[in-house]
Write an enzyme that holds these catalytic residues in place. Structure first.
Site, PDB file in Angstrom:
ATOM      1  N   HIS A 167       0.833  -1.214   0.000  1.00 49.48           N
ATOM      2  CA  HIS A 167       0.000   0.000   0.000  1.00 49.48           C
ATOM      3  C   HIS A 167       0.868   1.265   0.000  1.00 49.48           C
ATOM      4  O   HIS A 167       0.740   2.135  -0.873  1.00 49.48           O
ATOM      5  CB  HIS A 167      -0.909  -0.039   1.235  1.00 49.48           C
ATOM      6  N   GLU A 168       1.768   1.359   0.976  1.00 50.26           N
ATOM      7  CA  GLU A 168       2.564   2.589   1.116  1.00 50.26           C
ATOM      8  C   GLU A 168       3.538   2.765  -0.050  1.00 50.26           C
ATOM      9  O   GLU A 168       3.786   3.883  -0.496  1.00 50.26           O
ATOM     10  CB  GLU A 168       3.314   2.612   2.449  1.00 50.26           C
TER      11      GLU A 168
ATOM     12  N   HIS B 184       1.772   4.500  -2.863  1.00 45.88           N
ATOM     13  CA  HIS B 184       1.800   5.967  -2.735  1.00 45.88           C
ATOM     14  C   HIS B 184       3.169   6.504  -3.152  1.00 45.88           C
ATOM     15  O   HIS B 184       3.282   7.498  -3.856  1.00 45.88           O
ATOM     16  CB  HIS B 184       1.559   6.378  -1.274  1.00 45.88           C
TER      17      HIS B 184
ATOM     18  N   HIS C  80       3.809   6.449  -6.865  1.00 52.22           N
ATOM     19  CA  HIS C  80       2.979   7.492  -7.481  1.00 52.22           C
ATOM     20  C   HIS C  80       3.702   8.842  -7.370  1.00 52.22           C
ATOM     21  O   HIS C  80       3.857   9.570  -8.358  1.00 52.22           O
ATOM     22  CB  HIS C  80       1.636   7.537  -6.747  1.00 52.22           C
TER      23      HIS C  80
HETATM   24 ZN   LIG Z   1      -3.139   5.227   1.771  1.00 49.32          ZN
END
Ligand SMILES: [Zn+2]
Length: 591
Positions: free
Chosen positions: A382-383, A386, A389
């Site tokens: 998940h992290e 980010h 991105h």
């Molecule tokens: Zn998040």
């Protein structure tokens, strides 16, 4: 564990931002001297003036972001070190000065003639600001005269008071008392312990905690209803003052999102409610309950199936799971793991949870508290979603368009979670693990998609009533909420009378029309991940172009690059189909 006992390879490289605290102090003094924007006031009527202002603003912005990043990361490493608490506060104060000194710019630009703004759009020196200027032009019709704007702005502090009042009630004055933990110990009931108890296996304790917790809110029902009504009235006032048709229109235009996205979400979720009811019924069956209550809804449904592996192995697994994103993406992942992006271990005084952060011109950083649970492995995916991105956007966009909005942020992280989940499902024969993974996915959909959409629908109805002149009271808010709760969760659960008051404990309701973005985020992510698995290279290419697009256009436009068009109803189908399919699998596994 103390931070000093952690091996260097598990720590993030704050020295990539500043080599030392002394270097930070030097940069602080320089940044302080660079904040002088009052001199630009009244100069934005020419392209030269605007260019000079943007250049100065960009320069100061970059300096401040680095200062704040370093101070808050150091603070998060160990909150007991007061030196970094102070540095963080100083960086923040500088940032506030920067924001208030440059606050004149947007109103001054908005007040310019349309022709002047259009000429700025043609100016090569201002090409990095094209999206900003286009948005300004689009919203210009809602800008009032200088005198009216001044009057509205002078009320700025009052508008935020409803949120403040609720926060004071919720975090300072409201006490829930002590609760017997069932083992003879008295425990103080707080937001934190309530959450832990509701996710636990002691049903009698869950029931007691639920009743006692809600008793706190019910005791203040009129005060909280009046506070919320004030907040909604504030929205109605501001949207009418600026000539919007509705509060929803004002909120969505501010985000550059078409209203049909909101209504598409609501109708797609409504169509999928029979599937949600089936899931709630399956929960009841698996928990072996003659009656399922609202305090049972967070109880663990299947045993945790822990993959339990050291951090290095977890990183390898994540990279394998994300291999459908291609070699370049995975090489960047490995670079992040090995080159000091990530702070891995839980240590005394360290901030809990996980996040990704970063500033322009520097690699991103990730904070973890890795504990070898399956959930923690998903957190890495998940992290890093980010972070990459941020990485792709910073590498492609100019500073002015690199920052991406919340609306698209959770897409990049959730795509990674879905890809990892699909990979793990494809590579395990263990029934326990499969059950765990399907339930992980279903719970994600229930809490991030359906629950947030239910909140979004509640906000919509509350604002609509207020716009029609109907006062909001504890009674009518409870009636709306209970009605939605019944609609969303169906007959396999008892809609306890307390649940009607749930609206009164949701802090997000004081940031109106915010939560729907969680729902559209997960919908987009599921359909992107499944398209990548189905189509391969062409879908990956589109997705990476989306990551590169940062904040260069409206979020709905940017998602179209990745193949998701939220203005059309069928964009929601892939997510709802994945939901139904996961439920079917879990039903089969537990039959
Ligand atoms: Zn998040």
């Amino acid at each position: 564990m103390e931070r000093q006992d952690v091996e260097a390879k598990y720590k993030w490289h704050t020295e990539d931002i500043f080599s030392s605290d002394e270097a930070w102090e030097g940069a602080y003094s320089e940044a302080e001297a660079s904040i002088d924007f009052k001199r630009f006031e009244g100069t934005l009527g020419t392209a030269e003036g605007v260019h000079a202002f943007f250049t100065a603003q960009e320069d100061a912005g970059k300096r401040l972001e680095k200062l704040y990043l370093y101070a808050h990361m150091k603070h998060d490493e160990d909150a007991r070190i007061s030196k970094y608490t102070a540095m963080q506060a100083r960086a923040m104060a500088l940032y506030v000065r920067f924001s208030s000194e440059s606050a004149f710019a947007e109103p001054e630009l908005s007040a310019l003639d349309e022709d002047v703004l259009r000429s700025y759009l043609q100016d090569v020196r201002l090409q990095d600001y094209d999206y900003f200027l286009r948005t300004l032009l689009k919203n210009k019709k809602h800008i009032l005269s200088a005198a009216e704007e001044k009057l509205l702005a002078s009320g700025g502090e009052i508008y935020g008071q409803f949120q403040n009042i609720f926060s004071m009630i919720d975090n300072a004055d409201l006490k829930f008392g002590e609760i017997d933990d069932g083992k003879g110990n008295k425990l103080e009931l707080t937001h934190g312990t309530y959450g832990v108890i509701l996710h636990g296996t002691d049903r009698a304790l869950r029931k007691r905690a639920f009743e006692q917790y809600y008793a706190g809110y019910i005791g203040l029902k009129n005060t909280i209803a009046a506070t919320y009504y004030g907040n909604v009235r504030k929205d109605v006032f501001l949207s009418q003052a600026r000539g919007y048709d509705s509060c929803l229109q004002r909120a969505l235009e501010g985000e550059d999102v078409a209203e049909c996205v909101y209504s598409n979400l609501l109708s797609a979720v409504h169509e999928s409610l029979p599937t949600m009811h089936r899931y709630i019924a399956l929960r009841k069956k698996l928990l072996g309950l003659p009656e399922q209550h609202m305090y049972d809804i967070y109880a663990p449904l299947v045993a945790d199936a822990e993959l339990k592996m050291p951090y290095e192995e977890a990183c390898k697994l994540v990279a394998e799971g994300l291999s459908p994103l291609g070699d370049e993406y995975c090489a960047l992942l490995r670079k992040g793991f090995s080159e000091g992006w990530v702070d891995v271990c839980e240590t005394t005084g360290k901030r809990s949870g996980a996040y990704s952060t970063g500033v322009f011109g520097l690699h991103p950083f990730v904070l973890l508290n890795y504990q070898q649970t399956t959930h923690d492995i998903f957190t890495i995916a998940h992290e890093m979603g980010h972070s990459l991105h941020t990485y792709y956007s910073n590498a492609t966009q100019p500073y002015a368009k690199a920052d991406y909005r919340i609306f698209v942020a959770e897409v990049a992280s959730t795509v990674n979670e879905v890809l990892l989940l699909r990979y793990l499902l494809a590579h395990t024969e263990q029934t326990g693990m499969k059950k765990y993974l399907y339930n992980y996915f279903l719970d994600m959909i229930r809490t991030t998609l359906h629950r947030q959409t239910m909140f979004a629908e509640f906000e919509y109805i509350a604002h609509d009533k207020a716009e029609k002149g109907e006062p909001l009271t504890s009674e009518n808010l409870c009636e709306v909420y209970l009605g939605l709760n019944k609609q969303y969760y169906g007959d396999a659960i008892v809609h306890d009378e307390q649940i009607a008051y749930e609206w009164s404990r949701i802090p997000h309701f004081y940031t109106s029309f915010y939560v729907y973005k969680y729902s559209t985020g997960i919908v987009s992510a599921i359909s992107i991940a499944d398209r990548i698995l189905r189509e391969g290279e062409s879908a990956v290419k589109d997705y990476k172009n989306f990551l590169r697009s940062g904040g260069s256009d409206g979020p709905v436009e940017l998602l179209k690059i990745a193949g998701v068009d939220l203005t059309k109803k069928d964009a929601f189908e892939a997510a709802m189909h994945a939901f139904e399919e996961a439920l079917r699998q879990l039903e089969k596994l537990t039959a």
